[in-house]
Scaffold this motif. Structure first.
Motif, PDB file in Angstrom:
ATOM      1  N   LEU A   1      28.544  37.710  34.523  1.00 39.81           N
ATOM      2  CA  LEU A   1      30.462  38.415  34.293  1.00 39.81           C
ATOM      3  C   LEU A   1      31.372  37.914  34.669  1.00 39.81           C
ATOM      4  CD1 LEU A   1      31.354  39.791  31.859  1.00 39.81           C
ATOM      5  CD2 LEU A   1      31.535  41.803  33.389  1.00 39.81           C
ATOM      6  N   ASN A   2      32.784  37.310  34.115  1.00 39.84           N
ATOM      7  CA  ASN A   2      33.715  37.195  34.718  1.00 39.84           C
ATOM      8  C   ASN A   2      35.331  37.653  34.167  1.00 39.84           C
ATOM      9  OD1 ASN A   2      36.622  36.348  35.904  1.00 39.84           O
ATOM     10  ND2 ASN A   2      35.486  33.605  34.566  1.00 39.84           N
ATOM     11  N   ILE A   3      35.456  38.731  34.515  1.00 42.02           N
ATOM     12  CA  ILE A   3      36.898  39.603  34.020  1.00 42.02           C
ATOM     13  C   ILE A   3      37.927  38.981  35.000  1.00 42.02           C
ATOM     14  CG2 ILE A   3      38.226  41.276  34.253  1.00 42.02           C
ATOM     15  CD1 ILE A   3      35.481  43.589  35.313  1.00 42.02           C
ATOM     16  N   LYS A   4      38.875  38.062  34.101  1.00 42.82           N
ATOM     17  CA  LYS A   4      39.899  37.711  33.361  1.00 42.82           C
ATOM     18  C   LYS A   4      40.939  38.521  33.850  1.00 42.82           C
ATOM     19  CE  LYS A   4      39.286  33.057  32.359  1.00 42.82           C
ATOM     20  NZ  LYS A   4      39.371  31.903  31.021  1.00 42.82           N
ATOM     21  N   LEU A   5      41.807  38.569  34.507  1.00 44.39           N
ATOM     22  CA  LEU A   5      42.898  39.961  34.598  1.00 44.39           C
ATOM     23  C   LEU A   5      44.246  39.056  33.770  1.00 44.39           C
ATOM     24  CD1 LEU A   5      42.057  41.389  37.970  1.00 44.39           C
ATOM     25  CD2 LEU A   5      41.879  41.900  35.648  1.00 44.39           C
ATOM     26  N   ARG A   6      44.964  39.444  33.670  1.00 46.32           N
ATOM     27  CA  ARG A   6      46.558  39.148  32.841  1.00 46.32           C
ATOM     28  C   ARG A   6      47.218  40.191  33.449  1.00 46.32           C
ATOM     29  NH1 ARG A   6      46.643  38.305  26.565  1.00 46.32           N
ATOM     30  NH2 ARG A   6      45.689  40.775  27.076  1.00 46.32           N
ATOM     31  N   SER A   7      47.294  40.893  34.195  1.00 49.85           N
ATOM     32  CA  SER A   7      47.716  41.982  34.960  1.00 49.85           C
ATOM     33  C   SER A   7      46.991  42.982  35.352  1.00 49.85           C
ATOM     34  CB  SER A   7      48.375  43.210  33.536  1.00 49.85           C
ATOM     35  OG  SER A   7      49.804  43.633  34.028  1.00 49.85           O
TER      36      SER A   7
ATOM     37  N   ALA B   1      47.208  42.626  28.986  1.00 47.69           N
ATOM     38  CA  ALA B   1      47.977  42.244  29.240  1.00 47.69           C
ATOM     39  C   ALA B   1      49.424  42.733  29.924  1.00 47.69           C
ATOM     40  CB  ALA B   1      48.749  41.996  27.934  1.00 47.69           C
ATOM     41  N   VAL B   2      48.751  44.972  29.982  1.00 49.89           N
ATOM     42  CA  VAL B   2      49.464  44.987  30.908  1.00 49.89           C
ATOM     43  C   VAL B   2      48.623  46.172  31.673  1.00 49.89           C
ATOM     44  CG1 VAL B   2      51.422  46.147  28.614  1.00 49.89           C
ATOM     45  CG2 VAL B   2      49.504  46.883  28.825  1.00 49.89           C
ATOM     46  N   PRO B   3      49.234  46.462  32.556  1.00 45.70           N
ATOM     47  CA  PRO B   3      47.943  47.291  34.226  1.00 45.70           C
ATOM     48  C   PRO B   3      48.089  48.484  33.585  1.00 45.70           C
ATOM     49  CG  PRO B   3      50.810  46.425  34.826  1.00 45.70           C
ATOM     50  CD  PRO B   3      51.065  46.382  33.305  1.00 45.70           C
ATOM     51  N   THR B   4      46.643  48.256  33.444  1.00 53.37           N
ATOM     52  CA  THR B   4      45.382  48.937  32.902  1.00 53.37           C
ATOM     53  C   THR B   4      44.207  50.317  33.846  1.00 53.37           C
ATOM     54  OG1 THR B   4      45.712  48.069  31.004  1.00 53.37           O
ATOM     55  CG2 THR B   4      43.926  49.357  30.166  1.00 53.37           C
TER      56      THR B   4
ATOM     57  N   PHE C   1      28.960  38.464  39.762  1.00 50.42           N
ATOM     58  CA  PHE C   1      29.830  39.126  38.872  1.00 50.42           C
ATOM     59  C   PHE C   1      31.035  38.628  39.841  1.00 50.42           C
ATOM     60  CE2 PHE C   1      32.667  42.788  39.299  1.00 50.42           C
ATOM     61  CZ  PHE C   1      33.479  42.219  38.932  1.00 50.42           C
ATOM     62  N   LYS C   2      32.160  37.777  39.485  1.00 51.05           N
ATOM     63  CA  LYS C   2      33.744  37.806  39.487  1.00 51.05           C
ATOM     64  C   LYS C   2      34.285  38.385  38.785  1.00 51.05           C
ATOM     65  CE  LYS C   2      33.298  32.730  38.726  1.00 51.05           C
ATOM     66  NZ  LYS C   2      31.939  32.635  37.960  1.00 51.05           N
ATOM     67  N   VAL C   3      35.918  38.179  39.790  1.00 54.79           N
ATOM     68  CA  VAL C   3      37.147  38.275  38.995  1.00 54.79           C
ATOM     69  C   VAL C   3      37.660  37.203  39.222  1.00 54.79           C
ATOM     70  CG1 VAL C   3      38.772  40.006  38.982  1.00 54.79           C
ATOM     71  CG2 VAL C   3      36.363  41.332  39.496  1.00 54.79           C
ATOM     72  N   THR C   4      38.480  36.427  38.174  1.00 58.21           N
ATOM     73  CA  THR C   4      40.068  35.880  37.913  1.00 58.21           C
ATOM     74  C   THR C   4      40.620  36.050  37.337  1.00 58.21           C
ATOM     75  OG1 THR C   4      39.068  34.616  36.715  1.00 58.21           O
ATOM     76  CG2 THR C   4      37.820  34.445  38.657  1.00 58.21           C
ATOM     77  N   SER C   5      41.614  34.924  38.092  1.00 62.06           N
ATOM     78  CA  SER C   5      43.061  35.509  37.472  1.00 62.06           C
ATOM     79  C   SER C   5      43.160  34.349  35.937  1.00 62.06           C
ATOM     80  CB  SER C   5      44.099  34.700  38.076  1.00 62.06           C
ATOM     81  OG  SER C   5      45.794  35.048  37.566  1.00 62.06           O
ATOM     82  N   ALA C   6      42.975  35.059  35.087  1.00 69.64           N
ATOM     83  CA  ALA C   6      43.327  33.943  34.013  1.00 69.64           C
ATOM     84  C   ALA C   6      44.788  33.872  33.660  1.00 69.64           C
ATOM     85  CB  ALA C   6      43.078  35.300  32.866  1.00 69.64           C
ATOM     86  N   ASP C   7      45.354  34.107  34.550  1.00 71.75           N
ATOM     87  CA  ASP C   7      46.724  33.012  34.191  1.00 71.75           C
ATOM     88  C   ASP C   7      47.494  32.162  35.450  1.00 71.75           C
ATOM     89  OD1 ASP C   7      47.692  35.200  35.775  1.00 71.75           O
ATOM     90  OD2 ASP C   7      48.994  36.220  34.038  1.00 71.75           O
ATOM     91  N   GLY C   8      46.616  31.921  36.712  1.00 72.40           N
ATOM     92  CA  GLY C   8      46.960  31.779  37.894  1.00 72.40           C
ATOM     93  C   GLY C   8      47.671  32.609  38.751  1.00 72.40           C
ATOM     94  N   ALA C   9      48.238  34.075  38.128  1.00 66.28           N
ATOM     95  CA  ALA C   9      49.558  34.853  38.879  1.00 66.28           C
ATOM     96  C   ALA C   9      48.467  35.859  39.786  1.00 66.28           C
ATOM     97  CB  ALA C   9      50.287  35.476  37.727  1.00 66.28           C
ATOM     98  N   GLN C  10      49.278  36.332  40.865  1.00 65.35           N
ATOM     99  CA  GLN C  10      48.280  37.403  41.013  1.00 65.35           C
ATOM    100  C   GLN C  10      48.103  38.684  40.617  1.00 65.35           C
ATOM    101  OE1 GLN C  10      50.166  37.948  45.146  1.00 65.35           O
ATOM    102  NE2 GLN C  10      50.516  35.534  46.037  1.00 65.35           N
ATOM    103  N   HIS C  11      47.585  38.929  40.793  1.00 69.37           N
ATOM    104  CA  HIS C  11      46.266  40.848  39.987  1.00 69.37           C
ATOM    105  C   HIS C  11      45.916  41.061  41.400  1.00 69.37           C
ATOM    106  CE1 HIS C  11      48.542  39.311  36.329  1.00 69.37           C
ATOM    107  NE2 HIS C  11      47.193  37.793  36.620  1.00 69.37           N
TER     108      HIS C  11
END
Length: 523
Positions: free
Chosen positions: A385-391, A366-369, A406-416
């Motif tokens: 594999l889907n990495i779903k970012l929250r930050s 949930a925080v930048p990591t 493989f893809k990276v998506t937004s878990a909350d719809g916000a920009q990351h």
């Protein structure tokens, strides 16, 4: 009787004399009044003329200062105009104007401005502009302004794609941008470009120290600059432009018959081939000084430096936190206990999203990591594999490979933001593919899905393949782009790293902020 007549005549003559004297007196008063009125009118006209002359001189001098402001936005002139004084109007209202510019460093040290607007002795941080206007009657007025100068280059954003050595593009690769007023620059610092098979660069291609070979519908919609030989083997089909704006080559060029260039064609060498279709001027044997000049800037060195990532969680535990995160997410997905993604005896260097492994997505913290996976010979993501970012998230790897959607998506719809960085292993200020640093390869996947933006960096090779789409930037030693890849440029940069400017040398210009402007005693 006679005496009475004489008396009357005498009396009558006296009256006429008095009247004459009175008339003369009135006339003298009138003349005096007229003289006063004329004198006042002349004085007023003279004052008005002097005021107009002064106003004209001041305005002309201020105009010269304003003209220098505009010049400073593109280069560092030593004087203005470059070819002698500016002449305005005709006699008797003829006015000339000139200006000089003195540059100073941030510490206030005077810098030297030489031929061609080359400033030496430091980087200009301010300038004093002194403009003088001279009218036809010899009056002279001067205006002086001090300005603060900030380089107008966008340090920290850089090119959409930067290749230190070479770029190979083929098979429907497209680089573009959806951002308004944002240029797309593809920069090749030290090698050649082979552009073929329906490639579109919807921006500028800058090849700083190599050749350009164009074939099979490769198109550049902006400007194309090539240090060495340019070869266009075939004109783009359907009347399309091979280069949408201007073409600059500091060498010879071969242009196939019918090659369309939207703007000018400027060559320091000569043109061979067929007859091109040129929207502007076509000039050969041009002096290099009359063509925008670029110089190699080198791929910036990127190191594993946790301190650069202010605001990011980074335990510096050499992969322990990364493994804990993967295992925890796989367990939450109900992954089988024997799966590599869960097994504590495994290193989680390879993670699949399939049922036999992680059994679902990896949801980011949930925080930048910052995650350090450089203990893995290769960090590999596969199997849907889907990495779903929250930050925001950073993965440092020794080598990186993604495949199998493989893809990276937004878990909350916000920009990351998502960074994949293969850091330089030898901290010496030079980006080097040595010491065990590896490649980045992306196969068969969507990669980063909007609103995620991605930055990939390696001093070695970046290789994209098979329907890889993303928003962001690519920086590598060698860059290979192919097979229906679409890249949407979004500048995100790397914390702690200044990405080199893609402006021509000597013409980046400055943002000009006025400190003061005032009339001064003539120098």
């Amino acid at each position: 009787m006679r005496n009475a007549i004489r008396r009357r005549l005498a009396d009558s003559g006296d009256d006429r004399g008095a009247a004459l004297v009175a008339a003369v007196a009135v006339a003298l008063i009138g003349v005096m009044l007229v003289t006063v009125v004329v004198a006042n009118a002349v004085a007023a006209a003279r004052d008005s003329g002097q005021d107009r002359a002064r106003t004209t001189d001041i305005h002309t001098a201020e105009g010269a200062v304003d003209a220098v402001y505009a010049e400073l936005e593109t280069w560092t002139p030593c004087s203005w105009p470059a070819g002698g004084p500016l002449v305005g109007g005709t006699s008797p209202s003829r006015t000339t104007a000139t200006a000089t510019i003195a540059y100073f460093s941030a510490s206030g040290t005077a810098l030297t401005c030489g031929a061609g607007g080359t400033v030496s002795g430091g980087t200009p941080a301010s300038a004093v502009v002194t403009a003088t206007a001279l009218s036809g009657d010899g009056t002279k007025r001067s205006v002086q302004a001090k300005v603060a100068l900030t380089p107008s280059t966008n340090q920290g954003s850089g090119a959409a794609i930067f290749a230190a050595n070479s770029i190979m593009t083929t098979n429907n690769f497209t680089v573009t941008t959806t951002l308004p007023d944002t240029d797309v620059d593809v920069w090749v610092d030290g090698g050649n470009v082979n552009c073929n098979s329906n490639v579109q660069i919807k921006g500028n291609l800058i090849v700083v120290n190599g050749t350009v070979d164009i074939s099979n519908s490769c198109r550049v919609t902006g400007n194309l600059w090539s240090k060495k030989q340019l070869t266009v083997h075939q004109a783009a089909p359907g009347g399309l432009q091979t280069v949408g704006q201007s073409l600059y080559v500091t060498a010879n060029a071969y242009l196939a018959a019918g090659t369309k260039i939207g703007g000018d064609v400027l060559l320091t060498g000569t043109r061979t081939g067929g007859t091109p279709i040129v929207g502007g001027a076509l000039r050969q044997s041009v002096a290099p000084a009359n063509i925008p000049q670029y110089v190699p800037v080198k791929l910036p060195e990127v190191l594993y430096r946790p301190a650069d990532w202010t605001g990011f969680v980074n335990t510096g535990d050499r992969q322990a936190s990364y493994r804990t995160w993967v295992r925890g997410q796989a367990a939450a997905n109900g992954a089988p206990t024997w799966a590599d993604a869960v097994n504590t005896t495994k290193d989680q260097c390879k993670v699949a999203g399939a049922s036999y492994d992680a059994n679902g997505p990896l949801v980011g913290p949930a925080v930048p990591t910052v995650f350090d996976t450089t203990n893995c010979a290769e960090t590999r993501f596969e199997g849907g594999l889907n990495i779903k970012l929250r930050s925001d998230m950073v993965i440092f790897a020794k080598s990186f490979y993604s495949t199998g959607d493989f893809k990276v998506t937004s878990a909350d719809g916000a920009q990351h933001k998502f960074w994949v960085i293969v850091p330089d292993r030898n901290p010496n200020g030079i980006a080097e593919c040595t010491g065990g640093a590896g490649n980045i390869k992306n196969d068969s996947g969507s990669l980063a899905i909007a609103p995620i933006t991605l930055f990939m960096y390696t001093p070695c090779t970046i290789d994209t393949n098979n329907s890889t789409d993303f928003y962001g930037q690519l920086y590598g030693g060698t860059v290979q782009l192919r097979n229906a890849m679409t890249m949407n440029y979004v500048p995100i940069g790397i914390p702690g790293v200044v990405l080199p400017s893609t402006d021509p040398v000597g013409s980046a210009g400055y943002r000009v902020d006025v400190v003061y402007k005032r009339e001064i005693k003539n120098p």
